[in-house]
Write an enzyme that holds these catalytic residues in place. Structure first.
Site: not given
Ligand code: BG6
Ligand code: MG
Length: 214
Positions: A9, A11, A46, A49, A116, A118, A171
């Site tokens: 993972d 973040d 995890g 969004r 994510s 991102n 996490d």
């Molecule tokens: C996960 C985070 O890695 O990504 C979450 O733990 C988050 O909290 C999810 O909502 C989506 O992320 P993003 O960057 O696409 O908004």
């Molecule tokens: Mg995480």
């Protein structure tokens, strides 16, 4: 237990972008006059969004249309992206790069399994993108968020490794659940250490017992 691949993972495992997610949601919640705290934030780990927004909105009395929800997600993501802008290799958790190098030296394949959208941007900012050799399963190639195992199943497919030989490092409770549903070995670090579904546990990425890879 033979570990041939490790799915990370991102973040909260490789760097603390989880804190930036918290700050961006807090900003959005304040703007909308919605109560938000770190306990609620734990439930967002995890989770995608839009699913995260639904959790934040549980504390709101107002009913939001789909269009308004999309706008709130955009607002949160813009705040989050602004915080990500200053990321650099200095933000990588101590020991994380050495751990990745150790795995590659041991011929253990590595991948990212993150919800994510991102993730690739972050990996480029912290200069770890190339190390994963294109094995990045993230919010852009999945239809279901953790605790569904899709993101990890796709990562295992990218690595061409049987899920039962993949270790997932997470996490988030949702991530541990996803790994177990996908038939993988689950290691909880940080917040996820207390999850009863974990096969293995470590305080953080620097304290993982390397003998499990022998
Ligand atoms: C996960 C985070 O890695 O990504 C979450 O733990 C988050 O909290 C999810 O909502 C989506 O992320 P993003 O960057 O696409 O908004
Ligand atoms: Mg995480």
């Amino acid at each position: 237990m033979r570990i041939l691949g490790v799915i990370f993972d991102l973040d909260g495992v490789i760097l603390s972008t989880d804190e930036y997610h918290y700050l961006a949601w807090l900003d959005m919640a304040k703007k909308e006059n919605i109560y938000f705290d770190r306990e609620i934030n734990e439930r967002l780990r995890g989770v995608s969004r839009m699913d995260s927004l639904e959790i934040v909105l549980e504390r709101s009395t107002k009913k939001y249309s789909q269009e308004e929800k999309i706008k709130l997600c955009e607002y949160k993501n813009n705040k989050y992206r602004a915080l990500l802008e200053k990321l650099s290799p200095k933000d990588i958790f101590p020991g994380a790069t050495d751990f990745l190098k150790f795995l590659l030296y041991k011929k253990i394949k590595i991948a990212i399994g993150s919800s994510s959208k991102n993730a690739k941007y972050i990996l480029k900012k912290i200069e770890l993108y190339d190390m994963f050799d294109g094995h990045i399963s993230d919010g852009t190639n999945i239809t279901k968020s953790k605790p569904d195992p899709e993101v990890f199943t796709k990562a295992a497919e990218m690595l061409k490794i049987n899920p039962c030989n993949c270790l997932v490092i997470e996490d988030a409770y949702a991530g541990i659940e996803a790994a177990k549903k996908g038939g993988m070995i689950a290691m909880g670090i940080g917040s996820a250490k207390d999850c009863s579904l974990c096969d293995l546990r470590a305080d953080d990425i620097s304290s993982i017992d390397k003998s499990i890879f022998e």
